[in-house]
Scaffold this motif. Structure first.
Motif, PDB file in Angstrom:
ATOM      1  N   LEU A  65       0.678  -1.167  -0.020  1.00  0.00           N
ATOM      2  CA  LEU A  65      -0.202   0.065  -0.027  1.00  0.00           C
ATOM      3  C   LEU A  65       0.881   1.136  -0.039  1.00  0.00           C
ATOM      4  O   LEU A  65       1.738   1.525   0.935  1.00  0.00           O
ATOM      5  N   VAL A  66       0.840   2.095  -0.890  1.00  0.00           N
ATOM      6  CA  VAL A  66       1.616   3.255  -1.302  1.00  0.00           C
ATOM      7  C   VAL A  66       0.639   4.682  -1.136  1.00  0.00           C
ATOM      8  O   VAL A  66      -0.337   4.311  -1.760  1.00  0.00           O
ATOM      9  N   LEU A  67       1.174   5.375  -0.503  1.00  0.00           N
ATOM     10  CA  LEU A  67       0.318   6.829  -0.239  1.00  0.00           C
ATOM     11  C   LEU A  67       1.091   7.946  -1.013  1.00  0.00           C
ATOM     12  O   LEU A  67       2.362   7.988  -0.749  1.00  0.00           O
ATOM     13  N   LEU A  68       0.224   8.638  -2.102  1.00  0.00           N
ATOM     14  CA  LEU A  68       1.186   9.507  -2.797  1.00  0.00           C
ATOM     15  C   LEU A  68       0.183  10.797  -2.643  1.00  0.00           C
ATOM     16  O   LEU A  68      -0.748  10.658  -2.257  1.00  0.00           O
ATOM     17  N   SER A  69       0.771  12.050  -2.910  1.00  0.00           N
ATOM     18  CA  SER A  69       0.228  13.228  -2.878  1.00  0.00           C
ATOM     19  C   SER A  69       0.360  13.940  -4.331  1.00  0.00           C
ATOM     20  O   SER A  69       1.357  14.198  -4.662  1.00  0.00           O
ATOM     21  N   GLN A  70      -0.687  14.490  -4.706  1.00  0.00           N
ATOM     22  CA  GLN A  70      -0.699  14.940  -5.729  1.00  0.00           C
ATOM     23  C   GLN A  70      -1.310  16.376  -5.412  1.00  0.00           C
ATOM     24  O   GLN A  70      -2.612  16.695  -5.299  1.00  0.00           O
ATOM     25  N   ASP A  71      -0.492  17.687  -5.169  1.00  0.00           N
ATOM     26  CA  ASP A  71      -1.180  18.872  -4.761  1.00  0.00           C
ATOM     27  C   ASP A  71      -0.851  20.119  -5.798  1.00  0.00           C
ATOM     28  O   ASP A  71      -0.885  21.276  -5.207  1.00  0.00           O
ATOM     29  N   GLN A  72      -0.356  19.667  -6.959  1.00  0.00           N
ATOM     30  CA  GLN A  72      -0.208  20.713  -7.881  1.00  0.00           C
ATOM     31  C   GLN A  72      -1.466  21.355  -8.321  1.00  0.00           C
ATOM     32  O   GLN A  72      -1.516  22.468  -8.783  1.00  0.00           O
ATOM     33  N   ALA A  73      -2.461  20.367  -8.660  1.00  0.00           N
ATOM     34  CA  ALA A  73      -3.772  20.887  -9.257  1.00  0.00           C
ATOM     35  C   ALA A  73      -4.728  20.071  -8.556  1.00  0.00           C
ATOM     36  O   ALA A  73      -4.760  18.914  -8.329  1.00  0.00           O
ATOM     37  N   GLN A  74      -5.764  20.852  -8.475  1.00  0.00           N
ATOM     38  CA  GLN A  74      -7.317  20.249  -7.997  1.00  0.00           C
ATOM     39  C   GLN A  74      -7.829  19.519  -9.090  1.00  0.00           C
ATOM     40  O   GLN A  74      -8.157  20.168 -10.270  1.00  0.00           O
ATOM     41  N   GLY A  75      -8.323  18.407  -8.986  1.00  0.00           N
ATOM     42  CA  GLY A  75      -9.133  17.628 -10.084  1.00  0.00           C
ATOM     43  C   GLY A  75      -8.641  16.152 -10.248  1.00  0.00           C
ATOM     44  O   GLY A  75      -7.671  15.731  -9.988  1.00  0.00           O
ATOM     45  N   LEU A  76      -9.599  15.250 -10.899  1.00  0.00           N
ATOM     46  CA  LEU A  76      -9.395  14.034 -10.720  1.00  0.00           C
ATOM     47  C   LEU A  76      -8.332  13.530 -11.981  1.00  0.00           C
ATOM     48  O   LEU A  76      -7.657  12.858 -11.690  1.00  0.00           O
ATOM     49  N   ILE A  77      -8.333  14.316 -13.174  1.00  0.00           N
ATOM     50  CA  ILE A  77      -7.611  13.881 -14.122  1.00  0.00           C
ATOM     51  C   ILE A  77      -5.845  14.334 -13.971  1.00  0.00           C
ATOM     52  O   ILE A  77      -5.158  13.245 -14.162  1.00  0.00           O
ATOM     53  N   PRO A  78      -5.612  15.296 -13.660  1.00  0.00           N
ATOM     54  CA  PRO A  78      -4.305  15.328 -13.122  1.00  0.00           C
ATOM     55  C   PRO A  78      -3.752  14.468 -11.909  1.00  0.00           C
ATOM     56  O   PRO A  78      -2.724  13.844 -11.882  1.00  0.00           O
TER      57      PRO A  78
END
Length: 279
Positions: A65-78
């Motif tokens: 189980l890996v947790l990543l963070s995508q905080d550059q843009a809000q939204g499902l596609i990015p």
């Protein structure tokens, strides 16, 4: 010599999913054929989503189980793209945070991708918070087969709650998929169209079953209609005008009110059972 089964990554975009993320992860962890990794991509959640994922990592230390963070843009596609880009499996499974995979989902996925010509796959869904769930699964399966037949197999319909794409195919279309900054389209249908443009084969696998919530029925009629007509806007954006491709829009619009009533009756009965101490 037997061909080795491809490794599978499961990617789960997540934004404020504290109510469903644990059940989603438990189902992914409990597969008959374990995935190589289960990647949760958090997208600026403000609830306990991240905390609950970390709890699951502590509770199941052997799970990939890996947790990543995508905080550059809000939204499902990015967020989706970030997860697909960082996955290491040969096959990239993509589900939603409210998806509950059947225990043999990865196994059926691997079997489908033993065929080197298969570049993506999708399957039916079981609405786990609706009555007559198995009947609903059969109806969903028949609907998808019917639409595929009408389209004469020229267009396959990937479903974001239950889909997978070969990593090599993702690398081909990665820079072509639409960002949809106005949030008008179905991002999974967009992927389907880009795969079709490269003649990359999509396979419908009826045994590849994922449970999902029918919470979309809680939307107002206006919001639900906007969601469903994303089919039309996606094809229009790609200048695809085949009338048969409007069938999914018509089907989903026609079931809104009957399904909404069934859901409310089911919820009321469940509350009564809980109040009586039956659950």
């Amino acid at each position: 010599m037997q061909t080795a089964k491809p490794s599978v990554s499961i990617i789960i975009p997540a934004f404020n999913e504290e109510s469903v993320i644990r059940q989603c992860l438990f189902a992914a962890i409990s597969q008959s054929e374990p995935p190589a990794e289960i990647i949760v991509v958090d997208n600026k959640s403000t609830d306990r989503t991240v905390e609950l994922v970390r709890q699951m990592q502590d509770e199941y230390p052997d799970a990939p189980l890996v947790l990543l963070s995508q905080d550059q843009a809000q939204g499902l596609i990015p967020t989706r793209n970030f997860g697909l880009d960082h996955a290491t499996g040969e096959v990239l499974g993509r589900i939603d945070a409210d998806s509950i995979l059947e225990p043999d989902w990865v196994e059926h996925l691997q079997n489908a991708f033993l065929d080197p010509e298969v570049m993506a796959s999708t399957g039916p869904v079981l609405y786990y918070d609706m009555p007559l769930r198995r009947f609903g699964l059969q109806a969903d399966d028949r609907m998808r087969r019917f639409v595929l037949k009408l389209a004469k197999k020229q267009y396959h319909f990937l479903f974001g709650s239950n889909m997978a794409i070969r990593r090599g195919a993702w690398e081909i279309i990665r820079n072509e998929v639409c960002l949809d900054e106005d949030d008008e389209m179905h991002e999974d249908i967009d992927i389907s169209v880009h795969l079709a443009e490269h003649a990359l084969r999509i396979l419908y696998v009826p045994e590849m079953i994922s449970g999902m919530s029918a919470r979309r029925l809680e939307d107002s009629p206006k919001d639900y209609r906007y969601y469903v007509t994303r089919f039309d806007r996606t094809y229009k954006n790609h200048k695809i005008k085949r009338r048969v491709l409007r069938v999914p829009t018509l089907i989903f619009m026609s079931v809104y009110y009957p399904a909404k009533i069934l859901r409310r009756v089911h919820q009321a009965r469940t509350k009564q059972i809980v109040a009586r101490g039956g659950i």
